[in-house]
Write a protein that holds these residues in place. Structure first.
Motif, PDB file in Angstrom:
ATOM      1  N   SER A 183      34.211 -34.189 -20.451  1.00  0.00           N
ATOM      2  CA  SER A 183      33.123 -33.620 -20.112  1.00  0.00           C
ATOM      3  C   SER A 183      32.514 -34.788 -20.520  1.00  0.00           C
ATOM      4  CB  SER A 183      32.398 -32.779 -21.806  1.00  0.00           C
ATOM      5  OG  SER A 183      30.712 -33.711 -21.944  1.00  0.00           O
ATOM      6  N   CYS A 184      32.080 -36.106 -20.503  1.00  0.00           N
ATOM      7  CA  CYS A 184      31.358 -37.157 -21.104  1.00  0.00           C
ATOM      8  C   CYS A 184      30.871 -37.022 -22.249  1.00  0.00           C
ATOM      9  CB  CYS A 184      30.081 -37.522 -19.785  1.00  0.00           C
ATOM     10  SG  CYS A 184      30.206 -37.597 -18.551  1.00  0.00           S
ATOM     11  N   SER A 185      30.338 -35.943 -22.808  1.00  0.00           N
ATOM     12  CA  SER A 185      30.536 -36.041 -24.186  1.00  0.00           C
ATOM     13  C   SER A 185      31.851 -36.209 -25.409  1.00  0.00           C
ATOM     14  CB  SER A 185      29.857 -34.600 -24.809  1.00  0.00           C
ATOM     15  OG  SER A 185      30.112 -33.634 -24.205  1.00  0.00           O
ATOM     16  N   ASN A 271      22.451 -30.838 -16.770  1.00  0.00           N
ATOM     17  CA  ASN A 271      21.509 -31.245 -15.745  1.00  0.00           C
ATOM     18  C   ASN A 271      21.343 -32.222 -15.622  1.00  0.00           C
ATOM     19  OD1 ASN A 271      20.471 -28.149 -15.359  1.00  0.00           O
ATOM     20  ND2 ASN A 271      18.800 -29.180 -17.469  1.00  0.00           N
ATOM     21  N   ARG A 272      22.080 -33.168 -16.567  1.00  0.00           N
ATOM     22  CA  ARG A 272      22.850 -34.592 -16.264  1.00  0.00           C
ATOM     23  C   ARG A 272      23.856 -34.575 -15.089  1.00  0.00           C
ATOM     24  NH1 ARG A 272      24.329 -37.301 -21.226  1.00  0.00           N
ATOM     25  NH2 ARG A 272      26.542 -36.405 -20.712  1.00  0.00           N
ATOM     26  N   GLY A 273      24.161 -33.490 -15.059  1.00  0.00           N
ATOM     27  CA  GLY A 273      25.612 -33.433 -13.750  1.00  0.00           C
ATOM     28  C   GLY A 273      26.752 -33.599 -14.459  1.00  0.00           C
ATOM     29  N   LEU A 401      33.099 -41.293  -9.894  1.00  0.00           N
ATOM     30  CA  LEU A 401      31.641 -41.139  -9.840  1.00  0.00           C
ATOM     31  C   LEU A 401      30.851 -40.493 -11.077  1.00  0.00           C
ATOM     32  CD1 LEU A 401      32.064 -37.574  -7.535  1.00  0.00           C
ATOM     33  CD2 LEU A 401      30.689 -40.130  -7.377  1.00  0.00           C
ATOM     34  N   ARG A 402      30.172 -41.504 -11.676  1.00  0.00           N
ATOM     35  CA  ARG A 402      29.728 -40.891 -13.170  1.00  0.00           C
ATOM     36  C   ARG A 402      28.379 -39.971 -12.519  1.00  0.00           C
ATOM     37  NH1 ARG A 402      25.965 -47.105 -13.329  1.00  0.00           N
ATOM     38  NH2 ARG A 402      25.655 -45.549 -15.035  1.00  0.00           N
ATOM     39  N   CYS A 403      27.891 -39.161 -13.546  1.00  0.00           N
ATOM     40  CA  CYS A 403      26.903 -38.478 -13.515  1.00  0.00           C
ATOM     41  C   CYS A 403      25.340 -38.491 -12.332  1.00  0.00           C
ATOM     42  CB  CYS A 403      26.880 -37.819 -14.379  1.00  0.00           C
ATOM     43  SG  CYS A 403      27.749 -36.562 -15.431  1.00  0.00           S
ATOM     44  N   PRO A 404      25.344 -38.232 -11.467  1.00  0.00           N
ATOM     45  CA  PRO A 404      24.437 -37.992 -10.914  1.00  0.00           C
ATOM     46  C   PRO A 404      22.843 -39.257 -12.033  1.00  0.00           C
ATOM     47  CG  PRO A 404      24.573 -35.919 -10.286  1.00  0.00           C
ATOM     48  CD  PRO A 404      25.769 -36.200 -11.601  1.00  0.00           C
ATOM     49  N   ALA A 405      23.052 -37.896 -12.625  1.00  0.00           N
ATOM     50  CA  ALA A 405      21.554 -38.977 -13.598  1.00  0.00           C
ATOM     51  C   ALA A 405      22.179 -39.870 -14.855  1.00  0.00           C
ATOM     52  CB  ALA A 405      20.887 -37.538 -14.280  1.00  0.00           C
ATOM     53  N   CYS A 406      23.451 -40.411 -14.884  1.00  0.00           N
ATOM     54  CA  CYS A 406      23.685 -41.062 -16.320  1.00  0.00           C
ATOM     55  C   CYS A 406      23.735 -42.771 -15.899  1.00  0.00           C
ATOM     56  CB  CYS A 406      24.836 -41.777 -15.186  1.00  0.00           C
ATOM     57  SG  CYS A 406      26.001 -42.523 -16.954  1.00  0.00           S
ATOM     58  N   LYS A 407      22.848 -42.957 -17.327  1.00  0.00           N
ATOM     59  CA  LYS A 407      21.448 -44.163 -17.885  1.00  0.00           C
ATOM     60  C   LYS A 407      22.719 -45.131 -18.612  1.00  0.00           C
ATOM     61  CE  LYS A 407      17.531 -42.990 -15.736  1.00  0.00           C
ATOM     62  NZ  LYS A 407      17.854 -41.654 -15.208  1.00  0.00           N
ATOM     63  N   ASN A 408      23.708 -44.351 -18.891  1.00  0.00           N
ATOM     64  CA  ASN A 408      24.514 -45.242 -19.887  1.00  0.00           C
ATOM     65  C   ASN A 408      25.522 -46.154 -19.153  1.00  0.00           C
ATOM     66  OD1 ASN A 408      26.129 -45.851 -21.919  1.00  0.00           O
ATOM     67  ND2 ASN A 408      27.069 -43.488 -22.600  1.00  0.00           N
ATOM     68  N   GLU A 409      25.194 -47.430 -19.602  1.00  0.00           N
ATOM     69  CA  GLU A 409      25.410 -48.860 -19.069  1.00  0.00           C
ATOM     70  C   GLU A 409      27.304 -48.572 -19.639  1.00  0.00           C
ATOM     71  OE1 GLU A 409      26.574 -52.527 -17.278  1.00  0.00           O
ATOM     72  OE2 GLU A 409      24.952 -51.182 -16.715  1.00  0.00           O
ATOM     73  N   LYS A 410      27.439 -48.224 -21.100  1.00  0.00           N
ATOM     74  CA  LYS A 410      28.823 -48.008 -21.565  1.00  0.00           C
ATOM     75  C   LYS A 410      29.784 -47.222 -20.404  1.00  0.00           C
ATOM     76  CE  LYS A 410      28.116 -46.841 -25.368  1.00  0.00           C
ATOM     77  NZ  LYS A 410      28.195 -45.911 -26.842  1.00  0.00           N
ATOM     78  N   CYS A 411      29.291 -46.607 -19.579  1.00  0.00           N
ATOM     79  CA  CYS A 411      30.089 -45.435 -18.571  1.00  0.00           C
ATOM     80  C   CYS A 411      30.307 -46.831 -17.915  1.00  0.00           C
ATOM     81  CB  CYS A 411      29.224 -44.303 -17.792  1.00  0.00           C
ATOM     82  SG  CYS A 411      28.746 -42.863 -19.315  1.00  0.00           S
ATOM     83  N   LEU A 412      29.479 -47.141 -16.777  1.00  0.00           N
ATOM     84  CA  LEU A 412      30.089 -48.238 -15.535  1.00  0.00           C
ATOM     85  C   LEU A 412      31.173 -48.747 -15.895  1.00  0.00           C
ATOM     86  CD1 LEU A 412      29.138 -48.623 -12.795  1.00  0.00           C
ATOM     87  CD2 LEU A 412      27.763 -50.232 -14.322  1.00  0.00           C
ATOM     88  N   SER A 414      33.550 -48.425 -18.860  1.00  0.00           N
ATOM     89  CA  SER A 414      34.319 -48.326 -19.114  1.00  0.00           C
ATOM     90  C   SER A 414      35.141 -47.595 -17.818  1.00  0.00           C
ATOM     91  CB  SER A 414      34.409 -47.266 -20.094  1.00  0.00           C
ATOM     92  OG  SER A 414      34.249 -45.896 -19.939  1.00  0.00           O
ATOM     93  N   LYS A 415      34.418 -47.157 -17.451  1.00  0.00           N
ATOM     94  CA  LYS A 415      35.064 -46.514 -15.911  1.00  0.00           C
ATOM     95  C   LYS A 415      35.768 -47.369 -15.068  1.00  0.00           C
ATOM     96  CE  LYS A 415      32.418 -42.499 -15.766  1.00  0.00           C
ATOM     97  NZ  LYS A 415      33.314 -41.071 -14.502  1.00  0.00           N
ATOM     98  N   LYS A 416      34.542 -49.123 -14.852  1.00  0.00           N
ATOM     99  CA  LYS A 416      35.356 -49.955 -14.024  1.00  0.00           C
ATOM    100  C   LYS A 416      36.026 -50.428 -14.614  1.00  0.00           C
ATOM    101  CE  LYS A 416      31.156 -52.245 -12.345  1.00  0.00           C
ATOM    102  NZ  LYS A 416      30.868 -53.344 -12.601  1.00  0.00           N
TER     103      LYS A 416
HETATM  104  S1  FES Z   1      26.823 -39.545 -18.688  1.00  0.00           S
HETATM  105 FE1  FES Z   1      28.227 -38.840 -16.778  1.00  0.00          FE
HETATM  106  S2  FES Z   1      29.265 -40.878 -16.325  1.00  0.00           S
HETATM  107 FE2  FES Z   1      27.082 -41.743 -18.017  1.00  0.00          FE
END
Ligand code: FES
Ligand SMILES: C=CC1=C(C)c2cc3[nH]c(cc4nc(cc5[nH]c(cc1n2)c(C)c5CCC(=O)O)C(CCC(=O)O)=C4C)c(C)c3C=C
Ligand SMILES: [Fe+2]
Length: 431
Positions: A183-185, A271-273, A401-412, A414-416
């Motif tokens: 989970s992203c959380s 619902n964010r995916g 792949l990020r969640c379709p509704a993700c707006k969190n720059e940290k996710c981008l 750290s995933k990179k």
């Molecule tokens: S909240 Fe899921 S990828 Fe950012």
């Protein structure tokens, strides 16, 4: 091809388009994960170790005195509880209000969460097995990094550097999430935190005190980011369920309803995916398959916090409903956590089962043991880690792949970083 990755020991990296792994081990197939790098060719004459095996989890207060700090860190985490620009004001307010109630719950389960004890034990035992199965990366050194309790991520990172990883010496570390389902959380938040501390401690742009040689020889991270259907996990759950079913008379054993229970998610996160509900369901299905679908079963969700809408049906409602209808033989199976914690020891054992007995369940609503020190589970962790170390993979394909509704720059970011795609030529890979 450029080898300018932060993962130098793993640096014979294929371009993003050549990322499928050629191995055919079963769990890797089931996970359908990416391999961003081809397997590292091991030199059989010398070890590439030491290797740090870092168990990531949320953690819990070991004593009731730690509850206040645990909750204040938890409510400060915008990846878990997004409170927007008011986070730094509302977080402490809510956590302070909640602390007395939660202290009482930890007092009722013996004065603290056993998660640290179990995490340290599981990591140590797994490393002992890896030293035998994977001599090429030995010695394997166990570390624990909690998100909201000691040892925190920054403490673990400082210890890694103190122990001779990084600072010009490189060295390999595996961030091994102890949440089987992503989970992203949860795992997402731990990875974002690990990335943050990696930047602060090892990135020359954030830490000007680093010499060029130190910056060059930073820690080479790879990630085990999810393992919802790993056979070791599935077998360990199945064994504990079978053991609990044995406590019922033979004539009712196949009629006992199995109620798999996972920590719920707010519907805004679903619902964010967020991948977690699907991955939890995958674990349940795999365990049921292993058990031969002999018992009726349901997946339900527990531990909702606050007034917003959460994924249901709630575990407590489901138990109540079944008992009231006359189905008293129920086994609750905590399916999204690998050791005991407040949700099993307090919420299930002391609230849900107590309430069921008040409705006339006569002690027939029971709980399967948590995985804790299960040798099957620990062997499973070692199998999973062993295959990861040998594969040379940086993370699973899902990390791209990020969640379709993700707006969190940290996710981008750290995933990179963790997928080795933080170089401009590969930017398009994270979506
Ligand atoms: S909240 Fe899921 S990828 Fe950012
Ligand atoms: C897979 C497990 C978990 C998910 C998913 C998860 C999501 C999630 N949790 C909160 C809010 C709270 N969780 C709290 C405690 C807690 N949560 C988990 C697991 C998951 N949480 C565990 C194991 C624990 C207990 C730790 C222990 O005792 O060892 C708490 C604190 C307790 C309380 O105040 O009730 C909160 C708050 C949210 C909002 C969320 C999803 C977004
Ligand atoms: Fe939680």
């Amino acid at each position: 091809m450029s080898v300018q990755t932060p993962f130098r020991a793993l640096s014979r990296r294929a371009p993003a388009v050549q990322c499928l792994h050629p191995r055919s081990q079963r769990w890797q197939h089931q996970r359908s994960m990416v391999t961003v790098v081809p397997p590292v060719t091991q030199d059989s004459t010398s070890s590439k170790g030491p290797t740090a095996m870092v168990f990531m989890n949320m953690g819990g207060p070991s004593t009731t005195d730690e509850v206040g700090n645990f909750l204040s860190r938890l409510f400060a985490d915008g990846d878990l509880i997004p409170l927007g620009p008011l986070q730094s004001y509302l977080g402490p307010l809510i956590s302070r209000r909640r602390t007395p109630k939660i202290i009482k719950q930890y007092a009722d389960i013996g004065g603290g969460s056993p998660i640290r004890k179990w995490s340290e034990y599981q990591a140590e035992e797994m490393c002992k097995i890896l030293d035998k199965t994977n001599p090429e990366t030995a010695p394997h050194k166990p570390y624990v990094a909690f998100r909201y309790a000691d040892p925190l991520t920054e403490e673990m990172y400082a210890k890694l550097l103190e122990d001779g990883f990084g600072k010009g010496k490189g060295g390999r570390a595996v961030a091994f999430t102890q949440y089987p389902q992503y989970s992203c959380s949860t795992t997402g938040s731990s990875l974002n935190e690990l990335w943050k501390w990696r930047q602060r401690m090892e990135s020359p742009s954030r830490n000007p005190s680093l010499t060029p040689a130190e910056a060059e020889g930073s820690i080479q991270w790879s990630v085990i980011d999810r393992w919802p259907t790993h056979p070791g996990l599935v077998n360990a759950f199945a064994e504990n369920i079978e053991a609990k079913l044995q406590t019922y008379p033979e004539e009712v054993r196949d009629k006992v309803v199995l109620l798999y229970s996972a920590h719920s998610l707010p519907m805004s996160v679903v619902n964010r995916g967020d991948p977690y509900p699907a991955e939890v369901a995958a674990t349940v299905w795999a365990v049921q398959q292993r058990l031969g679908f002999r018992n009726p079963y349901r997946l339900c969700w527990q531990s909702q916090v606050g007034p917003s809408a959460w994924l249901g049906a709630q575990t407590s409602d489901t138990v109540k409903n079944l008992v009231q209808k006359g189905q008293k033989d129920l086994v609750l199976v905590p399916i999204a956590f690998t050791s005991d914690h407040i949700e099993t020891l307090f919420e299930i054992d002391q609230e849900v089962i107590h309430e069921a007995n008040e409705l006339g369940a006569e002690g027939r609503v029971r709980r399967a043991e948590s995985l804790n020190g299960s040798p099957t589970f620990i062997k499973g962790l070692a199998d999973l880690a062993s295959a990861h170390l040998k594969s040379g993979e940086l993370c699973s394909k899902q990390m791209g792949l990020r969640c379709p509704a993700c707006k969190n720059e940290k996710c981008l970011q750290s995933k990179k970083f963790f997928s080795g795609q933080d170089k401009p030529d590969n930017e398009a890979f994270i979506m």
